[in-house]
Design a protein around this motif. Structure first.
Motif, PDB file in Angstrom:
ATOM      1  N   LEU A 123     -26.038  17.623  18.222  1.00 45.66           N
ATOM      2  CA  LEU A 123     -26.576  16.290  18.469  1.00 45.66           C
ATOM      3  C   LEU A 123     -28.057  16.210  18.128  1.00 45.66           C
ATOM      4  O   LEU A 123     -28.526  15.234  17.529  1.00 45.66           O
ATOM      5  N   VAL A 124     -28.802  17.254  18.493  1.00 44.61           N
ATOM      6  CA  VAL A 124     -30.254  17.193  18.360  1.00 44.61           C
ATOM      7  C   VAL A 124     -30.723  17.644  16.988  1.00 44.61           C
ATOM      8  O   VAL A 124     -31.662  17.082  16.419  1.00 44.61           O
ATOM      9  N   ALA A 125     -30.062  18.686  16.422  1.00 48.09           N
ATOM     10  CA  ALA A 125     -30.595  19.293  15.203  1.00 48.09           C
ATOM     11  C   ALA A 125     -30.663  18.290  14.054  1.00 48.09           C
ATOM     12  O   ALA A 125     -31.659  18.241  13.319  1.00 48.09           O
ATOM     13  N   HIS A 126     -29.598  17.502  13.902  1.00 49.81           N
ATOM     14  CA  HIS A 126     -29.606  16.547  12.786  1.00 49.81           C
ATOM     15  C   HIS A 126     -30.711  15.508  12.964  1.00 49.81           C
ATOM     16  O   HIS A 126     -31.471  15.231  12.030  1.00 49.81           O
ATOM     17  N   VAL A 171     -34.036  15.050  10.499  1.00 46.31           N
ATOM     18  CA  VAL A 171     -34.355  13.818   9.783  1.00 46.31           C
ATOM     19  C   VAL A 171     -35.734  13.302  10.176  1.00 46.31           C
ATOM     20  O   VAL A 171     -36.532  12.867   9.325  1.00 46.31           O
ATOM     21  N   ILE A 172     -36.039  13.349  11.465  1.00 44.06           N
ATOM     22  CA  ILE A 172     -37.345  12.870  11.933  1.00 44.06           C
ATOM     23  C   ILE A 172     -38.471  13.695  11.322  1.00 44.06           C
ATOM     24  O   ILE A 172     -39.505  13.151  10.887  1.00 44.06           O
ATOM     25  N   ALA A 173     -38.277  15.019  11.264  1.00 48.66           N
ATOM     26  CA  ALA A 173     -39.321  15.879  10.707  1.00 48.66           C
ATOM     27  C   ALA A 173     -39.540  15.572   9.222  1.00 48.66           C
ATOM     28  O   ALA A 173     -40.695  15.490   8.759  1.00 48.66           O
ATOM     29  N   ILE A 174     -38.442  15.406   8.482  1.00 46.87           N
ATOM     30  CA  ILE A 174     -38.587  15.095   7.050  1.00 46.87           C
ATOM     31  C   ILE A 174     -39.282  13.761   6.852  1.00 46.87           C
ATOM     32  O   ILE A 174     -40.208  13.612   6.025  1.00 46.87           O
ATOM     33  N   ARG A 228     -18.645  17.197  13.094  1.00 48.60           N
ATOM     34  CA  ARG A 228     -19.751  18.057  13.524  1.00 48.60           C
ATOM     35  C   ARG A 228     -20.093  19.083  12.452  1.00 48.60           C
ATOM     36  O   ARG A 228     -21.269  19.406  12.231  1.00 48.60           O
ATOM     37  N   ILE A 229     -19.088  19.606  11.767  1.00 52.56           N
ATOM     38  CA  ILE A 229     -19.355  20.579  10.709  1.00 52.56           C
ATOM     39  C   ILE A 229     -20.070  19.904   9.541  1.00 52.56           C
ATOM     40  O   ILE A 229     -21.033  20.450   8.971  1.00 52.56           O
ATOM     41  N   ILE A 230     -19.621  18.717   9.185  1.00 53.23           N
ATOM     42  CA  ILE A 230     -20.310  17.987   8.120  1.00 53.23           C
ATOM     43  C   ILE A 230     -21.747  17.675   8.539  1.00 53.23           C
ATOM     44  O   ILE A 230     -22.696  17.827   7.757  1.00 53.23           O
ATOM     45  N   GLN A 231     -21.917  17.232   9.771  1.00 59.56           N
ATOM     46  CA  GLN A 231     -23.253  16.898  10.259  1.00 59.56           C
ATOM     47  C   GLN A 231     -24.167  18.104  10.229  1.00 59.56           C
ATOM     48  O   GLN A 231     -25.313  18.030   9.761  1.00 59.56           O
ATOM     49  N   GLU A 232     -23.694  19.250  10.717  1.00 58.56           N
ATOM     50  CA  GLU A 232     -24.530  20.445  10.736  1.00 58.56           C
ATOM     51  C   GLU A 232     -24.837  20.929   9.322  1.00 58.56           C
ATOM     52  O   GLU A 232     -25.956  21.363   9.032  1.00 58.56           O
ATOM     53  N   TYR A 258     -28.432  28.784  15.081  1.00 57.34           N
ATOM     54  CA  TYR A 258     -27.110  28.833  15.681  1.00 57.34           C
ATOM     55  C   TYR A 258     -26.138  27.900  14.984  1.00 57.34           C
ATOM     56  O   TYR A 258     -25.025  27.725  15.444  1.00 57.34           O
ATOM     57  N   GLY A 259     -26.559  27.271  13.878  1.00 58.87           N
ATOM     58  CA  GLY A 259     -25.728  26.250  13.257  1.00 58.87           C
ATOM     59  C   GLY A 259     -24.427  26.793  12.711  1.00 58.87           C
ATOM     60  O   GLY A 259     -23.339  26.318  13.053  1.00 58.87           O
TER      61      GLY A 259
END
Length: 423
Positions: free
Chosen positions: A217-220, A224-227, A325-329, A383-384
Motif C-alpha cells: 500500500l505504501v511503497a507504490h 510516486v510521490i518521491a519521483i 498487488r504483484i503488478i503494483q509492486e 521486501y518487495g
C-alpha cells in the motif's frame, strides 16, 4: 484487505466444569455413595458370626459398620480437586483397617478406588508425583494382601502359586493405572503444545500478511510521490506548469495512500466482522483498478502498456487481490529502481490459471534475485520481491523474477484458478 482470521480458541473446559452445580453435587455424591455401599457390604459380609442374642446388638453393629463405611469413603468427595490428598487418606485407611484386624476381602473396594486415584494423580500432576502415587498405592495394597494371607496360613499361604499370581495381578493393575494416567497427561501436554504452536503460527502469519499489505500500500504511493517531488523541484522555476502537475499528482497519490492506510487501520482495530464492505475505500483492490494504477505510474514518468489475453471474468478475491498487488509492486520497482521509460503488463486469462507478466526496458538495477532462498532480511534491504513470492506461494502458484538477457527486468506469476470462480 480481508478481515483477519480469529485466533485459535481456548480448549473447552472439562465436562464436570460445564455441568450445573446441582449435577456436579450429584456426581460427587455418587462417587462417595457407591464405594460406601460396597464397603458396607464387604465389611458386614466378611465379619465373623456374632453370638449376641439380642437383635438390638445386630442393629447397632450394622449402624456402626454403615458409619465406618461412609467415613472411609468420604475422602472421595475431594477426589476431583485434590486427588493426591484423597489417595493418601484412603491408603492410610486401608493400612489402619488391616492393623485393626479387618481382612483384605473386607476392604477390597479400596483397591480399585486407590488405583483409579493413582491414575488421576499421574494424569493431573507431575511425572514424579504420579510415580510416587503409583508406588505408594502398590506398596499399601500388597502389604494389606500379604499381611492378611500371612495371618491366615503363614508363609505357606503367602507363597502358594495361586496367591503369587494374585499378587502379580494386583501389581499389574496398579501399573496399568499409572500408565493410563501418564498417557492422559502426555496427550494433554501434546494438545497444549499443538495449540500453542498453532497460535504462534497464526500470529506470525498475520504479522507477515499485515507487513505485505502495508508494504504494497505504501511503497507504490511513496515511490510516486518521491519521483514527482524530484521532478517538480527541478522544473519549479523553468516550467511552473509541469511543477504544478507534479504537485497535483503528489496530492492525489498521497490522499489515496492515506485513505488506504486509514482503511487498513479500521480493519485491524475491528473486533468483530462487519457486513459493510470496504472495497470502495481501498485503492487497487483488484484487477478492475489496473487502469487507475497505470495512470498513477504514468504520472511518475513511466509509460505502461497493458495487454489482455483471453476472456476477462470474475476471479476469486484472493487471486484478484494478489494479481493486482504483484503488478503494483512490480511497477513500483520500475519507477524507483529500473530507470526505464516503458513497461509492459500482460494479463493472460487462461481457462484454469491466471498469468501476469511485467517487463521493463531499463537496465538491470533490481537488487534481489529470487532464485536464492529467502533468508532473514537485514535492515535496509527490500521486501518487495519476497512479498510477491509469499503471495504466490500462499495460492500454490509459480513465481519468477530476474533480469532479461536483452536488458530490463521481468516478473511473472501464475495462479491456478479454483473450479468455482465466485468470490
Amino acid at each position: 484487505m480481508p478481515v483477519p482470521a480469529s485466533m485459535p480458541s481456548a480448549p473447552d473446559p472439562p465436562l464436570m466444569q460445564r455441568l450445573p452445580r446441582a449435577a456436579r453435587a450429584a456426581v460427587t455424591g455418587c462417587m462417595v455413595a457407591v464405594p460406601a455401599l460396597l464397603l458396607y457390604a464387604a465389611i458386614a459380609g466378611g465379619a465373623e458370626p456374632s453370638h449376641a442374642p439380642a437383635a438390638e446388638g445386630a442393629a447397632l453393629a450394622a449402624v456402626a459398620v454403615a458409619v465406618a463405611a461412609v467415613v472411609m469413603a468420604a475422602p472421595l468427595a475431594w477426589a476431583r480437586s485434590r486427588p493426591s490428598a484423597a489417595l493418601g487418606l484412603l491408603l492410610a485407611e486401608a493400612a489402619a483397617s488391616t492393623a485393626a484386624g479387618l481382612r483384605a476381602e473386607q476392604v477390597w473396594p479400596l483397591f480399585p478406588v486407590t488405583g483409579l486415584l493413582a491414575a488421576a494423580v499421574a494424569a493431573a500432576r507431575t511425572p514424579r508425583a504420579g510415580l510416587v502415587a503409583a508406588l505408594a498405592t502398590g506398596a499399601v495394597q500388597e502389604t494389606v494382601l500379604q499381611v492378611d494371607l500371612f495371618r491366615d496360613g503363614g508363609w505357606g499361604r503367602v507363597l502358594a502359586p495361586g496367591f503369587i499370581g494374585l499378587t502379580a495381578c494386583l501389581a499389574l493393575l496398579v501399573m496399568l493405572a499409572w500408565l493410563s494416567g501418564t498417557y492422559v497427561r502426555q496427550r494433554r501436554a501434546y494438545g497444549e503444545a499443538l495449540r500453542s504452536h498453532a497460535a504462534t503460527r497464526a500470529v506470525t502469519a498475520e504479522r507477515l500478511r499485515i507487513a505485505r499489505e502495508i508494504h504494497d500500500l505504501v511503497a507504490h504511493g511513496i515511490g510516486v510521490i518521491a519521483i514527482q517531488a524530484g521532478a517538480g523541484k527541478r522544473v519549479i522555476d523553468s516550467e511552473p506548469e509541469r511543477a504544478r502537475g507534479a504537485l497535483t499528482a503528489i496530492e492525489t497519490t498521497s490522499r489515496e495512500t492515506l485513505r488506504g492506510l486509514r482503511t487498513m487501520l479500521v480493519i485491524l482495530r475491528r473486533t468483530e466482522p462487519e457486513s459493510a464492505s470496504v472495497a470502495e475505500a481501498e485503492p487497487f483492490l483488484g484487477l478492475a483498478a489496473l487502469d487507475r494504477l497505470v495512470t498513477t505510474t504514468a504520472d511518475a514518468g513511466v509509460h505502461v502498456e497493458v495487454r489482455h489475453c483471453g476472456a476477462r471474468r470474475e476471479l476469486a478475491e484472493a487471486v484478484d487481490r494478489s494479481a493486482i498487488r504483484i503488478i503494483q509492486e512490480s511497477l513500483t520497482n520500475v519507477v524507483r529502481h529500473a530507470n526505464a521509460g516503458h513497461c509492459r503488463v500482460t494479463v493472460d486469462w487462461g481457462l484454469d490459471e491466471l498469468s501476469v507478466e511485467i517487463v521493463d526496458d531499463g537496465p538491470d538495477t533490481h537488487t534481489q534475485d529470487t532464485k536464492a532462498p529467502l533468508p532473514e532480511a537485514e535492515p535496509g534491504t527490500g521486501y518487495g520481491i519476497r512479498g510477491m513470492q509469499e503471495r504466490v506461494a500462499l495460492l500454490a502458484g509459480d513465481f519468477t523474477a530476474g533480469p532479461r538477457p536483452e536488458g530490463g527486468f521481468r516478473v511473472a506469476a501464475r495462479f491456478p484458478l479454483p473450479t468455482t470462480g465466485a468470490r
